[in-house]
Write an enzyme that holds these catalytic residues in place. Structure first.
Site, PDB file in Angstrom:
ATOM      1  N   THR A 189      -6.112   3.168  10.751  1.00 24.13           N
ATOM      2  CA  THR A 189      -6.116   3.742  12.123  1.00 24.13           C
ATOM      3  C   THR A 189      -7.250   3.046  13.062  1.00 24.13           C
ATOM      4  O   THR A 189      -7.010   3.134  14.341  1.00 24.13           O
ATOM      5  CB  THR A 189      -6.507   5.147  12.030  1.00 24.13           C
ATOM      6  OG1 THR A 189      -5.662   5.985  11.003  1.00 24.13           O
ATOM      7  CG2 THR A 189      -6.550   5.967  13.091  1.00 24.13           C
ATOM      8  N   HIS A 195     -10.181   5.274   0.678  1.00 24.39           N
ATOM      9  CA  HIS A 195      -9.007   5.532   1.596  1.00 24.39           C
ATOM     10  C   HIS A 195      -9.437   6.345   2.844  1.00 24.39           C
ATOM     11  O   HIS A 195     -10.558   7.028   2.527  1.00 24.39           O
ATOM     12  CB  HIS A 195      -7.710   5.919   0.969  1.00 24.39           C
ATOM     13  CG  HIS A 195      -6.816   5.421   0.200  1.00 24.39           C
ATOM     14  ND1 HIS A 195      -5.611   5.363  -0.184  1.00 24.39           N
ATOM     15  CD2 HIS A 195      -7.267   4.501  -0.627  1.00 24.39           C
ATOM     16  CE1 HIS A 195      -5.519   4.343  -0.885  1.00 24.39           C
ATOM     17  NE2 HIS A 195      -6.206   3.687  -1.194  1.00 24.39           N
ATOM     18  N   GLY A 196      -8.879   6.158   3.734  1.00 27.96           N
ATOM     19  CA  GLY A 196      -9.211   7.117   4.975  1.00 27.96           C
ATOM     20  C   GLY A 196     -10.530   6.514   5.737  1.00 27.96           C
ATOM     21  O   GLY A 196     -11.489   7.535   6.469  1.00 27.96           O
ATOM     22  N   SER A 237     -11.383   4.907   8.405  1.00 29.08           N
ATOM     23  CA  SER A 237     -11.389   4.785   9.569  1.00 29.08           C
ATOM     24  C   SER A 237     -12.424   5.984  10.234  1.00 29.08           C
ATOM     25  O   SER A 237     -12.708   5.932  11.289  1.00 29.08           O
ATOM     26  CB  SER A 237     -10.250   4.584  10.209  1.00 29.08           C
ATOM     27  OG  SER A 237      -9.459   3.401  10.131  1.00 29.08           O
ATOM     28  N   ASP A 284       0.749  -1.282   0.053  1.00 28.18           N
ATOM     29  CA  ASP A 284       0.019   0.005   0.124  1.00 28.18           C
ATOM     30  C   ASP A 284       1.049   1.251   0.041  1.00 28.18           C
ATOM     31  O   ASP A 284       1.910   1.346   0.514  1.00 28.18           O
ATOM     32  CB  ASP A 284      -1.077  -0.136   1.150  1.00 28.18           C
ATOM     33  CG  ASP A 284      -1.828   0.905   1.061  1.00 28.18           C
ATOM     34  OD1 ASP A 284      -2.658   1.472   0.103  1.00 28.18           O
ATOM     35  OD2 ASP A 284      -2.313   1.536   2.239  1.00 28.18           O
ATOM     36  N   HIS A 285       0.443   2.165  -0.712  1.00 28.59           N
ATOM     37  CA  HIS A 285       1.115   3.639  -0.732  1.00 28.59           C
ATOM     38  C   HIS A 285       2.538   3.556  -1.006  1.00 28.59           C
ATOM     39  O   HIS A 285       3.169   4.132  -0.208  1.00 28.59           O
ATOM     40  CB  HIS A 285       0.702   4.469   0.561  1.00 28.59           C
ATOM     41  CG  HIS A 285      -0.653   5.030   0.704  1.00 28.59           C
ATOM     42  ND1 HIS A 285      -0.816   6.243  -0.159  1.00 28.59           N
ATOM     43  CD2 HIS A 285      -1.911   4.557   1.147  1.00 28.59           C
ATOM     44  CE1 HIS A 285      -2.125   6.625   0.112  1.00 28.59           C
ATOM     45  NE2 HIS A 285      -2.942   5.609   0.877  1.00 28.59           N
ATOM     46  N   ASN A 296     -10.232   0.696   2.652  1.00 27.11           N
ATOM     47  CA  ASN A 296      -9.271   0.795   3.168  1.00 27.11           C
ATOM     48  C   ASN A 296      -9.173   1.126   4.849  1.00 27.11           C
ATOM     49  O   ASN A 296      -9.718   2.185   5.182  1.00 27.11           O
ATOM     50  CB  ASN A 296      -8.063   1.446   2.590  1.00 27.11           C
ATOM     51  CG  ASN A 296      -7.565   0.867   1.524  1.00 27.11           C
ATOM     52  OD1 ASN A 296      -8.176   0.129   0.868  1.00 27.11           O
ATOM     53  ND2 ASN A 296      -6.442   1.476   0.870  1.00 27.11           N
ATOM     54  N   HIS A 303      -6.922  10.427   5.669  1.00 26.89           N
ATOM     55  CA  HIS A 303      -6.012   9.431   5.989  1.00 26.89           C
ATOM     56  C   HIS A 303      -5.768   9.687   7.854  1.00 26.89           C
ATOM     57  O   HIS A 303      -5.644  10.840   8.119  1.00 26.89           O
ATOM     58  CB  HIS A 303      -4.908   9.192   5.556  1.00 26.89           C
ATOM     59  CG  HIS A 303      -4.707   8.609   4.131  1.00 26.89           C
ATOM     60  ND1 HIS A 303      -4.533   9.230   2.988  1.00 26.89           N
ATOM     61  CD2 HIS A 303      -5.009   7.389   3.810  1.00 26.89           C
ATOM     62  CE1 HIS A 303      -4.651   8.460   2.075  1.00 26.89           C
ATOM     63  NE2 HIS A 303      -4.944   7.453   2.441  1.00 26.89           N
TER      64      HIS A 303
END
Length: 284
Positions: free
Chosen positions: A236, A211-212, A214, A84-85, A233, A183
């Protein structure tokens, strides 16, 4: 069971109108918790290792990757391994031999033309080796040293027309889109631009990635899947669960010195979080 691929899981989810949960792992306890949580609800899952996690592990990819592969091969549900990333081309080139079937190549920090050129080169290299490639377009922020940003600021969101051109010209297999998340959020207060997400879903013929995640409440996560997100994804949220459980354990047991005690409760907390999140994604 044998290691599967992210492309297979995400493709199946996109066809079914569902989403596969992809959890970032940092330690062996993360890996075990993600698999145990997925097994408890009988769902496939993706283990993600980020470039930041590799840096934390002294820059060595193989120890964590080998552990993830070994655990995945013994799982009772399909498990895929995703890098990832990735910003480093050197790290990208380690992916195939380390057991990864997919990579999120992150050049989103660059101006559009440079992002496209770098991503196109990564796609060409990866596809020649059978890797599935995800990229990002828009400003999600809060990752890889990028500061947190206002996810609602003008220009932060992914433009559907630009996204269509980017996907066509880069050849990516999936696209992470900026639709209101950031994120590393520790509160679940983010709100998605569902109208934009609907336009992106209609404009693109590749699976969409969020993404982000959480930072989203359950209702927003469920709605995101309904609006076309096929890969979600989460990172956190697991760290919050683990850290909170460990803090509580050590507060209740100040005499504790055996790390197995607090790592056990941390792993159990992450396992519950994984099961809860997957349940949210599959809610009617």
């Amino acid at each position: 069971m044998p290691l599967t691929t992210t492309g297979e899981l995400v493709g199946r989810a996109a066809t079914d109108g569902s989403a596969v949960a992809s959890f970032n792992v940092i330690t062996l306890e993360h890996i075990e918790a993600v698999i145990a949580g997925a097994e408890s609800v009988n769902a496939p899952v993706v283990l993600q290792v980020s470039e930041n996690a590799v840096k934390f592990r002294y820059g060595r990819l193989l120890p964590l990757a080998r552990a993830a592969v070994a655990a995945a091969e013994r799982a009772a549900v399909p498990v895929a391994l995703h890098l990832d990333h990735v910003q480093s081309d050197a790290l990208l080139r380690q992916a195939p031999d380390a057991g990864f079937g997919s990579v999120m190549y992150d050049a989103a920090r660059l101006p559009y033309a440079e992002n496209l050129a770098a991503t196109r080169a990564a796609v060409d290299w990866a596809h020649a080796r059978g890797l599935w490639i995800e990229a990002e377009l828009g400003e999600i922020g809060g990752k890889g040293g990028r500061p947190p940003l206002d996810a609602h600021a003008p220009g932060a969101r992914t433009d559907p027309d630009q996204a269509r051109a980017f996907v066509t010209d880069s050849g990516v297999d999936a696209l992470a889109v900026a639709v209101g998340t950031t994120h590393a959020m520790t509160t679940r207060t983010a709100a998605l631009d569902h109208a934009l997400l609907g336009r992106l879903s209609a404009a693109l013929d590749v699976p969409l990635v969020l993404h982000g995640s959480s930072g989203l409440p359950d209702t927003e996560l469920t709605a995101a899947v309904g609006s076309g997100i096929a890969k979600v994804n989460i990172g956190t949220a697991l760290n919050i669960a683990m850290t909170g459980a460990i803090r509580d354990f050590l507060a209740a047991h100040p005499e504790a010195v055996d790390s197995r005690g607090y790592l056990t409760v941390g792993r159990e907390a992450m396992t519950r979080a994984v099961a809860d999140i997957i349940g949210t994604l599959t809610a009617p």
